[in-house]
Structure formats: C-alpha cells, structure tokens
Design a protein around this motif. Structure first.
Motif, PDB file in Angstrom:
ATOM      1  N   LYS A   1       0.775  -1.572  -0.288  1.00 33.57           N
ATOM      2  CA  LYS A   1      -0.218  -0.122   0.246  1.00 33.57           C
ATOM      3  C   LYS A   1       0.872   1.315   0.113  1.00 33.57           C
ATOM      4  O   LYS A   1       0.959   1.834  -0.478  1.00 33.57           O
ATOM      5  N   THR A   2       1.799   1.076   0.644  1.00 35.06           N
ATOM      6  CA  THR A   2       2.796   2.377   1.499  1.00 35.06           C
ATOM      7  C   THR A   2       3.666   2.511  -0.746  1.00 35.06           C
ATOM      8  O   THR A   2       3.493   3.506  -0.782  1.00 35.06           O
TER       9      THR A   2
ATOM     10  N   ALA B   1       2.875   2.151  -2.975  1.00 31.35           N
ATOM     11  CA  ALA B   1       1.732   1.661  -4.500  1.00 31.35           C
ATOM     12  C   ALA B   1       1.262   3.100  -4.355  1.00 31.35           C
ATOM     13  O   ALA B   1       0.777   3.905  -5.436  1.00 31.35           O
ATOM     14  N   GLU B   2       0.794   3.704  -3.730  1.00 27.60           N
ATOM     15  CA  GLU B   2      -0.039   4.864  -3.668  1.00 27.60           C
ATOM     16  C   GLU B   2       1.386   6.202  -3.547  1.00 27.60           C
ATOM     17  O   GLU B   2       1.353   7.453  -3.794  1.00 27.60           O
ATOM     18  N   ASN B   3       2.445   5.210  -3.451  1.00 27.96           N
ATOM     19  CA  ASN B   3       3.573   6.372  -3.432  1.00 27.96           C
ATOM     20  C   ASN B   3       4.102   6.768  -4.826  1.00 27.96           C
ATOM     21  O   ASN B   3       4.698   7.106  -5.960  1.00 27.96           O
TER      22      ASN B   3
ATOM     23  N   TYR C   1      -0.904   4.240   8.577  1.00 31.15           N
ATOM     24  CA  TYR C   1      -0.346   3.776   7.102  1.00 31.15           C
ATOM     25  C   TYR C   1      -1.847   3.811   6.219  1.00 31.15           C
ATOM     26  O   TYR C   1      -1.331   3.178   5.255  1.00 31.15           O
TER      27      TYR C   1
ATOM     28  N   ASN D   1      -4.806   5.195   6.533  1.00 27.77           N
ATOM     29  CA  ASN D   1      -5.812   6.398   6.436  1.00 27.77           C
ATOM     30  C   ASN D   1      -7.723   6.120   7.090  1.00 27.77           C
ATOM     31  O   ASN D   1      -7.839   6.265   6.780  1.00 27.77           O
TER      32      ASN D   1
ATOM     33  N   LYS E   1      -7.208  -2.711   0.648  1.00 29.09           N
ATOM     34  CA  LYS E   1      -5.995  -0.924   0.770  1.00 29.09           C
ATOM     35  C   LYS E   1      -5.254  -1.104  -0.437  1.00 29.09           C
ATOM     36  O   LYS E   1      -5.106   0.068  -1.284  1.00 29.09           O
TER      37      LYS E   1
ATOM     38  N   GLU F   1      -6.200  -1.021  -3.889  1.00 25.77           N
ATOM     39  CA  GLU F   1      -6.605   0.763  -4.293  1.00 25.77           C
ATOM     40  C   GLU F   1      -5.760   1.890  -4.076  1.00 25.77           C
ATOM     41  O   GLU F   1      -6.490   2.934  -5.040  1.00 25.77           O
ATOM     42  N   SER F   2      -4.934   1.491  -3.966  1.00 21.76           N
ATOM     43  CA  SER F   2      -4.070   2.066  -3.837  1.00 21.76           C
ATOM     44  C   SER F   2      -2.640   1.719  -5.170  1.00 21.76           C
ATOM     45  O   SER F   2      -1.858   2.758  -5.462  1.00 21.76           O
ATOM     46  N   GLY F   3      -3.153   1.145  -6.136  1.00 24.82           N
ATOM     47  CA  GLY F   3      -2.287   1.197  -7.383  1.00 24.82           C
ATOM     48  C   GLY F   3      -1.752  -0.464  -7.297  1.00 24.82           C
ATOM     49  O   GLY F   3      -1.030  -0.475  -8.311  1.00 24.82           O
TER      50      GLY F   3
END
Ligand code: FAD
Length: 341
Positions: A18-19, A21-23, A56, A58, A106, A109-111
């Motif tokens: 998640k960390t 992908a969201e970046n 982490y 949100n 999640k 969802e972040s990619g």
C-alpha cells in the motif's frame, strides 16, 4: 519490470504494498494462498495496531472484519507462580482472514497489483534487478528492482537464500461451543510451565471458546493441552459442549537479543520472516511497522541499492528496542521467559 515485488499478503506485505503503490511505485503483491486466506491467530488488535492502521491505511478498522465481542479490553496474564497481571487497553477482536483481506483491498485501491494463489519460489539477483520465479495460478518469472519478502513464519522463499535451520514454536488451538466463567472481552495468557512450553491461552471469537497451547516439542501437544483444559475446568468452570475446529501453526522462536534478519542486497525481509514479533499480542503491529519501514527504505534509496539495507535497519531500530523491552518485561513477570531478560 516491477519497481517492487512484495511476497505475502499479511499485515507486513499489505502495508508495504500500500505504501509503495500510493507513492507511485509499480508494485506486485503475490500471495501463495487463495484469498481471503486463513491465518491462525487470536486476532487481537491492540491499541498500537489500531493506531498503525489509521496511520498507514488512513482509515479505522471496519466493523465488517470484527468478531464478537468486537471490543477487546486487554490481556490478563497468569505467571508461572499463579499471580495475575491485568493489562487494560482498548482494542479490537478480528478474524484475520477478513482483516488481512481488507488490508490487501486497500493496497489494491492504491494501485498495487495483487496475485493470489501465486507463490514466489526462488529468485536470482542480477546486477540491477532481481528475477523472481512464481508458481501457481500464474507461473513464470518476473523482474523487479527490489523484493520485499513478507512471507511470514515458514519462509520457504527465504530458505533458498539463507542457510540455517530456523527454530519454531508450534501452536495448537481448538474452537469450541461451551462456556467459561471469564469475561469474554479479554485475552487470557497462562505462563505456568506445567501448562505449556511457552504459553497457553483462552479468548472468545463469535461465541466460540478458543483454547490453545504452544510448545517447543510438537509431540507434547496432547499432554499440555489436556492439562490446560483440566486447569481451566478447575479454575474457571470451563465447559466444552462441542469441539468444532482445531488448528496448528508455527511461530518464530525468538531468542535473547531478538536478532533480526533484514535482508540481502535488493531483497529485504519484513514481519515475522525477519524476526519481528513480541509476546504482548504484537505480531500484527510489528508486521505493519516493519513492512512500512522496508517500503520507506526502498523509496528513499531507490537509486542507491547499497544504502537500502542500512536505511531499513536504522528506521526499525525503535521497533526493535521496543520489542526487546516487551520481551524483557514478560521475562520480568514470569520465569518461563527468564532467558529473555
Ligand atoms: C496462534 C497465534 C496467535 C496469534 N495471535 C496474535 C494476536 O492476537 N495479535 C497479534 O498482533 N499477533 C498475533 N499473532 C502473530 C501474528 O499472527 C503474526 O505475527 C503476523 O501475522 C505476522 O505478519 P506477517 O505479515 O509477517 O506474516 P503473515 O501474516 O503470516 O503473512 C504472510 C503471508 O505470506 C504468504 N506466503 C508465504 N510464503 C509465500 C510465498 N512463497 N509466496 C507468496 N506468498 C507467501 C502466506 O500465505 C501469508 O499470507 C499470533 C500468531 C499465532 C500463531
């Protein structure tokens, strides 16, 4: 070519995926089992785990992943001399299959691209990338700049990279219809050496009484389990009407000093496979925190692979210190763990 392949969709792997992908990183999260997958766990999310989910992911942990009673009010330890220690703190009681699926959703969802039913079996480190071989739903080889190995306790993938025989604790628990004279909102741990070779426990999930023992010698499970049941009958009027399910699992046997294996080259280890686990119901939080730190190390040193290991090691120092303190604390209340002082 992926930026990062994350192996294992537990708390460590999902937080890392998640960390990243969201970046904006191109991430593959590979899980060997079909999801939602089963993971033996008491499913106690202590306050720290809840804070980390918020930080982490949100979001708050949704009610849909909890089981009854949803509210966990803390842990009650009985030490080797029969003395009771109560640790009150608000937490949640979850089913791990649902909770971990939610974490993976999640990450998606972040990619992050999620592939379940796909095991990472081996890898070859090349000059500027790593080639990872997969087996399962999608068999083949994928290239990536970095690998975050978050495969949990057994570590078949890691075993191909690192020599040595890991030491395990075997856990055994049963799910029962019945009743007991204890408050269902707490997790109870029993540290008397006659009841287990590590700890024994009782907690409640969807009105099922979960009773477990952990041992260093798997052959001794029946002896310890029978003694534990007899003890709970005598002390707390345990009544078992029907045993519905049993499970058996492994945990890393954490040794004095809590050695952590951070990784090799472009491959970092996070969560249980690295050795992050402490005795106060903190496998999930330690997994999430180390997964986050591993992802952060990759992001901060993406073009400087030589620096990734040190960055990761440094950023997990507070987690390691905390873990050592928690082990030492438990050793302070029960001689069973005295070697961990
Ligand atoms: C009986 C028991 C009770 C526990 N109770 C609690 C508790 O109440 N609270 C708490 O915080 N902790 C608890 N723990 C500890 C906690 O479950 C673990 O520490 C935590 O799950 C570790 O997270 P992880 O992400 O490192 O690994 P895991 O959650 O084990 O996830 C690893 C994932 O990797 C997958 N995988 C493995 N190999 C491969 C491969 N080669 N390729 C692809 N995927 C792979 C696995 O299928 C798995 O889904 C308990 C543990 C046990 C055994």
């Amino acid at each position: 070519m992926y930026d990062v392949i994350v192996i294992g969709a537990g708390p460590a792997g999902c937080t890392a995926a998640k960390t990243l992908a969201e970046n904006g990183y191109k991430v593959l999260l590979a899980e060997k089992l079909k999801m939602p997958r089963y993971k033996s766990c008491s499913g106690q999310l202590i306050q720290k785990s809840l804070h980390l989910v918020k930080r982490y992911f949100n979001e708050e942990v949704p009610a849909s992943v909890t089981c009854a009673p949803a509210e966990n009010r803390g842990m009650i330890f009985t030490n080797d001399k029969g003395r009771v220690f109560s640790f009150e703190q608000p937490g949640l009681n979850v089913w791990r299959s649902s909770f971990d699926q939610w974490l993976a959703d999640k990450a998606a969802e972040s990619g992050a691209e999620i592939r379940d039913g796909t095991a990472a079996v081996s890898c070859v480190e090349q000059e500027t990338s790593v080639a990872v071989a997969f087996h399962g739903k999608e068999t083949g080889i994928q290239e990536t700049k970095y690998v975050l190995d978050c495969e949990g306790v057994v570590g078949a993938f890691k075993k191909k990279l690192v020599k040595g025989t890991p030491q395990y604790i075997t856990t055994y628990q049963t799910f029962n219809k019945g009743k007991i004279d204890l408050d269902y909102h707490y997790f109870y741990a029993y540290l008397q050496p006659e009841l287990s070779q590590y700890d024994a426990w009782m907690n409640v999930k969807d009105n099922l009484l979960v009773l477990g023992v952990s041992v260093q010698e798997p052959g001794k499970i029946p002896v310890f389990y029978d003694r534990f049941i007899a003890y709970m009958k005598e002390k707390h009027n345990l009544q078992i009407d029907e045993q519905l399910k049993t499970d058996r699992w492994l945990m890393p046997h954490i040794r004095p000093g809590c050695a952590i294996d951070y990784g090799r080259g472009r491959i970092l280890f996070a969560g249980e496979i690295a050795g992050f686990l402490n005795p106060m119901g903190e496998g999930i939080s330690a997994g999430m925190e180390s997964g986050y730190c591993a992802a952060k190390a990759v992001m901060e040193c993406f073009d400087n692979p030589d620096l990734v290991y040190d960055n990761y090691k440094q950023s997990t120092e507070p987690l390691l210190t905390y873990m050592q303190r928690q082990w030492s604390f438990v050793a302070g209340i029960a001689d069973t763990f005295k070697e961990m002082k």
